[in-house]
Design an enzyme around this catalytic site. Structure first.
Site, PDB file in Angstrom:
ATOM      1  N   TYR A  54       0.716  -1.276   0.059  1.00 33.13           N
ATOM      2  CA  TYR A  54      -0.077   0.090  -0.073  1.00 33.13           C
ATOM      3  C   TYR A  54       0.887   1.301  -0.300  1.00 33.13           C
ATOM      4  O   TYR A  54       1.769   1.408   0.852  1.00 33.13           O
ATOM      5  CB  TYR A  54      -0.680  -0.133   1.290  1.00 33.13           C
ATOM      6  N   GLU A  56      -0.454   4.810  -0.466  1.00 31.84           N
ATOM      7  CA  GLU A  56      -1.288   6.110  -0.645  1.00 31.84           C
ATOM      8  C   GLU A  56      -0.219   7.372  -0.594  1.00 31.84           C
ATOM      9  O   GLU A  56       0.580   7.447   0.178  1.00 31.84           O
ATOM     10  CB  GLU A  56      -2.254   6.224   0.312  1.00 31.84           C
ATOM     11  N   ASP A 201      -6.680  13.995 -24.616  1.00 26.66           N
ATOM     12  CA  ASP A 201      -6.639  12.644 -24.340  1.00 26.66           C
ATOM     13  C   ASP A 201      -5.764  11.888 -25.368  1.00 26.66           C
ATOM     14  O   ASP A 201      -6.745  11.590 -26.548  1.00 26.66           O
ATOM     15  CB  ASP A 201      -7.985  12.254 -24.093  1.00 26.66           C
ATOM     16  N   THR A 228      -3.804   6.357 -21.621  1.00 28.00           N
ATOM     17  CA  THR A 228      -3.664   5.181 -20.885  1.00 28.00           C
ATOM     18  C   THR A 228      -2.328   4.685 -21.161  1.00 28.00           C
ATOM     19  O   THR A 228      -1.701   5.104 -21.985  1.00 28.00           O
ATOM     20  CB  THR A 228      -4.603   4.042 -21.644  1.00 28.00           C
ATOM     21  N   LYS A 231      -2.066   0.944 -24.560  1.00 30.04           N
ATOM     22  CA  LYS A 231      -2.313   0.928 -26.035  1.00 30.04           C
ATOM     23  C   LYS A 231      -0.860   0.984 -26.688  1.00 30.04           C
ATOM     24  O   LYS A 231      -0.183  -0.040 -26.862  1.00 30.04           O
ATOM     25  CB  LYS A 231      -3.309   2.098 -26.388  1.00 30.04           C
ATOM     26  N   ARG A 237      -1.795  -2.429 -17.974  1.00 32.35           N
ATOM     27  CA  ARG A 237      -3.228  -1.563 -18.112  1.00 32.35           C
ATOM     28  C   ARG A 237      -2.809  -0.401 -17.035  1.00 32.35           C
ATOM     29  O   ARG A 237      -2.402  -0.731 -15.838  1.00 32.35           O
ATOM     30  CB  ARG A 237      -4.290  -2.235 -17.583  1.00 32.35           C
TER      31      ARG A 237
HETATM   32  N1  DSN Z   1     -11.558   0.982 -24.772  1.00 27.91           N
HETATM   33  C1  DSN Z   1     -10.767   1.791 -25.325  1.00 27.91           C
HETATM   34  C2  DSN Z   1     -10.866   1.756 -26.996  1.00 27.91           C
HETATM   35  O1  DSN Z   1     -11.047   0.788 -27.240  1.00 27.91           O
HETATM   36  O2  DSN Z   1     -10.626   2.695 -27.590  1.00 27.91           O
HETATM   37  C3  DSN Z   1     -10.995   3.227 -25.015  1.00 27.91           C
HETATM   38  O3  DSN Z   1     -11.544   3.571 -24.034  1.00 27.91           O
END
Ligand code: DSN
Length: 438
Positions: A54, A56, A201, A228, A231, A237
């Site tokens: 943990y 925080e 974003d 994120t 990707k 993740r």
């Molecule tokens: N789920 C993602 C996508 O496929 O673009 C974005 O949140």
């Protein structure tokens, strides 16, 4: 390679599911634009004792003892993120992209304030103001769209006019299904005119930006970038919020100024919105960002875009209609109704039958519902990680069009599925053994 011997012995049910998933990944072609494969080093970092801790707070300012090594990995992730995106501050604790966006809204907005984001059917994301999200109960969202769906050009004049009328506090650039580049400088100048801050974003294209293949919104004066990490960045993740400004003492609520954005964001993520960060994920984020810094990653990122442009060209040459007639990034959206008189859901299902995974998608101003929309989104980040290049884009186009041509012919679809499996054997997935047995 990980052998999962303890898992196999302790919990055969979960092991069996894992074994099925690893076979699915190695034997199939992943064209979901938001997915990728992590390296063996990232996979190892995820399964470490950091998951037991943990933490925080932030490095050097925690609410629990024993943080010598968690501070070290979180600081590595922060410093690598700042260097890659050329910004002043990085928060690497958001659990994923949606919480990252929400944390920014809470950092800067008061209830009732307005955000301007891209329309969902034109490529925007759910968290940019879709009425099905809770954020729309708290904040007011207005939308911008393409003025020409044949080229993807955004209507910046309309954006300016709406911004002057609605006075958004945040102008949000970003998307999950838009295949072209945005004009960040134009958006920043509109934001300056109406006194809004700018937020990008970049979840889908962060890796391409970090590698210098696509433009960095910070270079056009943007204030905040969210992303994120799983990707194009090819990490575990997770999410990150990057910003300009100076970090001050996070124990005190600072004034809402652009200079204070780092502190406002940190306080919004914790304690405002989340509890303990997932330190094993943060360790793996540090590893992934270290990989992004290497020259080989730049070659990878360039190939992602080359592959996407080539696949788009192959599909269009063979009669498919793509939204905006091509791509500048890693994704494309096929208009399945115009291409085949089928819905995106039907084409997604046909591709599943031959071991090619993609995701249905709305097309601009779609009249069909989101669960059975008119389009299908395809992306090249995952197949490029496996080493596929232009000739393979041609092979994949052939497989996809054959699946549509042979709909209703089960034997032919099954034969194509076997061919896809054979094809996949030439392109191993990092971290997954090629053999059927672990
Ligand atoms: N789920 C993602 C996508 O496929 O673009 C974005 O949140």
């Amino acid at each position: 390679m990980l052998t999962y011997s303890a898992l196999r012995q302790e919990d055969p049910d979960v092991f069996e599911a894992l074994d099925g998933e690893r076979r699915r990944q190695k034997d199939g072609v992943e064209l979901i634009a938001s997915e990728n494969y992590v390296s063996p080093a990232v996979l190892e970092a995820l399964g470490t004792p950091f998951t037991n801790k943990y933490s925080e707070g932030f490095p050097g300012k925690r609410y629990y003892g024993g943080q010598e090594f968690t501070d070290r990995v979180e600081s590595l992730a922060i410093e690598r993120a700042k260097a890659l995106f050329r910004c002043d501050h990085a928060n690497v604790q958001p659990l994923s992209g949606a919480p990252a966006n929400v944390a920014v809204y809470f950092a800067w907005l008061e209830p009732g304030d307005c955000v301007m984001g891209m329309d969902l059917t034109h490529g925007g994301h759910l968290t940019h103001g879709s009425p099905v999200t809770y954020m729309t109960k708290l904040f007011r969202f207005v939308r911008y769209k393409m003025k020409d769906v044949e080229t993807g050009a955004i209507d910046y004049d309309e954006m300016r006019a709406v911004a002057k009328q609605e006075r958004p506090k945040i102008i949000l650039a970003g998307f999950s299904a838009y295949p072209r580049e945005l004009d960040y400088a134009a958006m920043k100048s509109i934001a300056d005119e109406v006194g809004a801050i700018t937020m990008a974003d970049m979840a889908h294209i962060a890796g391409l930006i970090a590698a210098g293949v696509l433009r960095n919104p910070f270079d056009d004066g943007f204030h905040i970038m969210t992303t994120t990490t799983h990707k194009t960045l090819r990490g575990p993740r997770g999410g990150m919020i990057l910003s300009r400004g100076k970090v001050s003492n996070p124990l005190k609520a600072p004034e809402k100024t652009v200079e204070n954005l780092p502190t406002l964001i940190d306080r919004s993520v914790f304690p405002g919105f989340q509890g303990g960060p997932h330190m094993n994920n943060i360790a793996a984020i540090a590893v992934a960002l270290g990989e992004v810094m290497k020259p080989e990653y730049r070659v990878y990122a360039q190939q992602v875009v080359t592959n996407a442009k080539h696949m788009a060209r192959c599909l269009m040459e063979r009669g498919c209609k793509l939204v905006t007639n091509g791509t500048d990034n890693h994704l494309m959206v096929m208009d399945c109704v115009k291409s085949f008189e089928l819905s995106g859901k039907e084409v997604e299902h046909l591709f599943d039958r031959i071991g090619i995974t993609a995701s249905k998608s709305t097309i601009p101003d779609d009249t069909n519902p989101p669960y059975s929309p008119s389009g299908l989104r395809l992306g090249t980040p995952a197949i490029t990680t496996r080493g596929m290049k232009e000739p393979e884009m041609e092979t994949l186009t052939g497989f996809m069009l054959r699946a549509v041509d042979k709909r209703g012919d089960d034997a032919s679809l099954e034969r194509t599925h076997q061919e896809v499996k054979e094809f996949c054997r030439q392109f191993p997935v990092p971290g997954i053994a090629v053999s059927d047995e672990i």
